[in-house]
Design an enzyme around this catalytic site. Structure first.
Site, PDB file in Angstrom:
ATOM      1  N   HIS A  55       0.760  -1.202  -0.112  1.00 55.52           N
ATOM      2  CA  HIS A  55      -0.034  -0.120   0.040  1.00 55.52           C
ATOM      3  C   HIS A  55       0.847   1.358   0.153  1.00 55.52           C
ATOM      4  O   HIS A  55       2.064   1.239   0.699  1.00 55.52           O
ATOM      5  CB  HIS A  55      -0.707   0.092   1.306  1.00 55.52           C
ATOM      6  N   ASP A  58       2.323   1.791   3.168  1.00 56.18           N
ATOM      7  CA  ASP A  58       3.234   0.690   3.886  1.00 56.18           C
ATOM      8  C   ASP A  58       4.643   1.051   3.520  1.00 56.18           C
ATOM      9  O   ASP A  58       5.743   0.878   4.228  1.00 56.18           O
ATOM     10  CB  ASP A  58       3.069  -0.783   3.088  1.00 56.18           C
ATOM     11  N   MET A  89       2.434  -5.837  -7.746  1.00 55.09           N
ATOM     12  CA  MET A  89       1.252  -5.245  -7.384  1.00 55.09           C
ATOM     13  C   MET A  89       1.549  -4.135  -6.366  1.00 55.09           C
ATOM     14  O   MET A  89       2.346  -4.402  -5.490  1.00 55.09           O
ATOM     15  CB  MET A  89       0.276  -6.266  -6.846  1.00 55.09           C
ATOM     16  N   GLU A 182     -11.171  -6.063  -5.310  1.00 55.70           N
ATOM     17  CA  GLU A 182     -11.025  -7.235  -4.322  1.00 55.70           C
ATOM     18  C   GLU A 182     -12.317  -7.010  -3.304  1.00 55.70           C
ATOM     19  O   GLU A 182     -12.489  -6.023  -2.819  1.00 55.70           O
ATOM     20  CB  GLU A 182      -9.825  -6.958  -3.237  1.00 55.70           C
ATOM     21  N   LYS A 184     -14.865  -7.905  -0.324  1.00 56.65           N
ATOM     22  CA  LYS A 184     -14.909  -8.580   1.198  1.00 56.65           C
ATOM     23  C   LYS A 184     -16.230  -8.247   1.945  1.00 56.65           C
ATOM     24  O   LYS A 184     -16.782  -7.115   1.484  1.00 56.65           O
ATOM     25  CB  LYS A 184     -13.837  -7.798   1.818  1.00 56.65           C
ATOM     26  N   GLU A 218     -10.012 -13.133  -2.718  1.00 56.00           N
ATOM     27  CA  GLU A 218      -9.246 -13.682  -1.442  1.00 56.00           C
ATOM     28  C   GLU A 218      -9.990 -14.793  -0.736  1.00 56.00           C
ATOM     29  O   GLU A 218     -11.303 -14.758  -0.391  1.00 56.00           O
ATOM     30  CB  GLU A 218      -9.012 -12.562  -0.639  1.00 56.00           C
ATOM     31  N   HIS A 221     -12.168 -13.848   2.300  1.00 60.44           N
ATOM     32  CA  HIS A 221     -13.150 -12.949   2.229  1.00 60.44           C
ATOM     33  C   HIS A 221     -14.614 -13.828   1.599  1.00 60.44           C
ATOM     34  O   HIS A 221     -15.598 -13.691   2.208  1.00 60.44           O
ATOM     35  CB  HIS A 221     -13.024 -11.867   1.096  1.00 60.44           C
ATOM     36  N   ASP A 246      -5.542 -13.382  -3.590  1.00 55.76           N
ATOM     37  CA  ASP A 246      -5.152 -13.206  -2.426  1.00 55.76           C
ATOM     38  C   ASP A 246      -5.414 -14.640  -1.517  1.00 55.76           C
ATOM     39  O   ASP A 246      -6.323 -15.007  -1.421  1.00 55.76           O
ATOM     40  CB  ASP A 246      -5.760 -12.214  -1.635  1.00 55.76           C
ATOM     41  N   ASP A 256     -11.952 -11.761  10.728  1.00 54.16           N
ATOM     42  CA  ASP A 256     -10.954 -11.829   9.607  1.00 54.16           C
ATOM     43  C   ASP A 256      -9.829 -12.465  10.205  1.00 54.16           C
ATOM     44  O   ASP A 256      -9.065 -11.774  10.884  1.00 54.16           O
ATOM     45  CB  ASP A 256     -11.153 -10.383   9.046  1.00 54.16           C
ATOM     46  N   ASP A 258      -6.963 -14.417   8.243  1.00 52.96           N
ATOM     47  CA  ASP A 258      -5.980 -14.296   7.790  1.00 52.96           C
ATOM     48  C   ASP A 258      -4.734 -15.166   7.908  1.00 52.96           C
ATOM     49  O   ASP A 258      -3.612 -14.972   8.140  1.00 52.96           O
ATOM     50  CB  ASP A 258      -5.195 -12.717   7.642  1.00 52.96           C
ATOM     51  N   ASP A 288      -1.967 -13.345   1.329  1.00 52.74           N
ATOM     52  CA  ASP A 288      -2.495 -11.957   2.059  1.00 52.74           C
ATOM     53  C   ASP A 288      -2.779 -12.598   3.441  1.00 52.74           C
ATOM     54  O   ASP A 288      -4.143 -12.696   3.542  1.00 52.74           O
ATOM     55  CB  ASP A 288      -3.563 -11.256   1.431  1.00 52.74           C
TER      56      ASP A 288
END
Ligand code: GCO
Ligand code: MN
Ligand code: MN
Length: 388
Positions: A55, A58, A89, A182, A184, A218, A221, A246, A256, A258, A288
């Site tokens: 991002h 980030d 990406m 994406e 979710k 993802e 998700h 993802d 969530d 992950d 992800d």
């Protein structure tokens, strides 16, 4: 025993935010110290990753000065050059800053919507500067807690307007960039618009440049919604829209999580890997996910290596499944076709329709036929458990 060594052609990637996750959750603060983007690239190089995604924030903190940004980029670029890790990406953080508390492109406040477009254009420039070929849009706060607050129709219109604007921006700048949406269903918002990959596929067809836009499904998700992830991925693939993916894992009906890829639903992960390998998907395989909060950075490496290893093991299992004589015999049997119905399929004609209406079927015999799916599934389980 196979080595399960990652190779560049596998395109295993991680976001800076995944291995860089410091273990903060709603009930507790960080458990790992923050590493710099350059340090994270070196960590990824060590575990054999092909690429790193980010991002905008980030890489460059939202309030960094121009000089600070330059210094960070220099370090990051050096780490990429030293490790050979690439940036396939990039994406925009449209959810952390308080300005986005009611969404970005769907905010009711035109100033927030305009700022979101400005931030995204800058973030696209940053991604392209580092070689990104895919740009992901995850609308984490594009939703509501109370539907008294926003019009669901207006929100879709605002999302469309934003995507149309940004497609034109990419064209105007002559960037070689595909956009991937994406979905979710919820978290961080109570409910998020365009909540599944299927919603996104329908939305894309309403854009001015649908050919530039695909999806980034993802695992977690779709599992949060209790859906079959591979089916959604297959639909996206068939539509020519699987631009990115993802990979992680998730128990349905929970927050969530992950989780490390394949750590929860190994069978779903197997069908997914088998699908991606069978169709020769050649985009990035992006993990992800993040390490458990119990881990230090050695554990983060275990997590990252685990994602890669599980993928490669499942890839091997998929090849074993495809080569299994019994599996192939059952599949041949259940797909048997003596050609006698051929004249009824394909394009409609009035003659075909009336011939088909006159055709007799032995309904009872067709309904009695055993399909051997129990056996097929058990063979699959045996392959997965390593007892075959
Ligand atoms: C999530 C999402 C994000 C996005 C990321 C890239 O649940 O938080 O999966 O990790 O993938 O923002 O757009
Ligand atoms: Mn997610
Ligand atoms: Mn994601």
């Amino acid at each position: 025993m196979t080595e399960y060594t990652p190779k560049p052609e596998h395109k295993f990637t991680f976001g800076l935010w995944t291995v860089g996750n410091i273990g903060r959750d709603p009930f507790g603060g960080p458990v790992r110290e923050q590493k710099t983007p350059a340090e994270l690239v070196r960590l990824l190089g060590e575990v054999g990753a092909y690429g790193v995604n980010f991002h905008d924030n980030d890489l460059i903190p939202i309030d960094a000065t121009a000089a600070e940004a330059e210094a960070i980029k220099k370090d990051f670029r050096k780490a990429l050059a030293d490790t050979g890790v690439v940036v396939p990406m990039a994406t925009t953080n449209l959810f952390s800053d308080p300005i986005f508390k009611d969404g970005a492109f769907t905010s009711n406040d035109p100033k927030v919507r305009a700022y979101a477009l400005q931030k995204t254009m800058n973030a696209i420039d940053l991604g392209v500067e580092f070689g990104a070929k895919t740009y992901v849009f995850w609308g984490g706060r594009e939703g509501t807690e109370t539907d008294s607050s926003k019009s669901a129709v207006e929100s879709i219109k605002r999302s469309r307007e934003a995507m149309n604007f940004l497609c034109e921006y990419v064209l105007d700048k002559k960037y070689d960039l595909k956009l991937a949406l994406e979905a979710k269903p919820n978290e961080p918002r109570g409910d998020i618009y365009n909540s599944t990959t299927g919603h996104m596929l329908a939305f894309i067809e309403t854009l001015d440049h649908p050919e530039m836009v695909g999806v980034n499904p993802e695992v977690a998700h779709e599992h949060m919604s209790g859906l079959n992830f591979m089916h959604g991925v297959a639909q996206a693939w068939e539509a020519g829209k699987l631009f990115h993916i993802d990979l992680n894992d998730q128990y349905p009906g929970r927050y969530d999580q992950d989780l490390r890829f394949g750590s929860r639903d190994i069978k779903a992960a197997f069908y997914l890997v088998k699908f991606l390998e069978d169709v020769k998907y050649n985009g990035p395989r992006h993990f992800d996910a993040h390490a458990y909060r119990t881990e230090d950075y050695e554990g983060v490496k275990d997590f990252a290596r685990g994602c890669i290893r599980t993928y490669l093991i499942l890839k091997e299992k998929a090849a074993q499944f495809n080569a299994d004589k019994e599996v192939q015999a059952v599949l041949a049997e259940i797909n048997a076709d003596d050609g006698s119905m051929k004249q009824y399929f394909g394009k409609y004609s009035a003659e075909k329709a009336s011939a088909l209406k006159a055709q007799a079927f032995d309904r009872a015999a067709l309904g009695r036929r055993g399909l051997r799916y129990e056996r097929l599934d058990q063979v699959t389980i045996d392959i997965l458990l390593g007892s075959r």
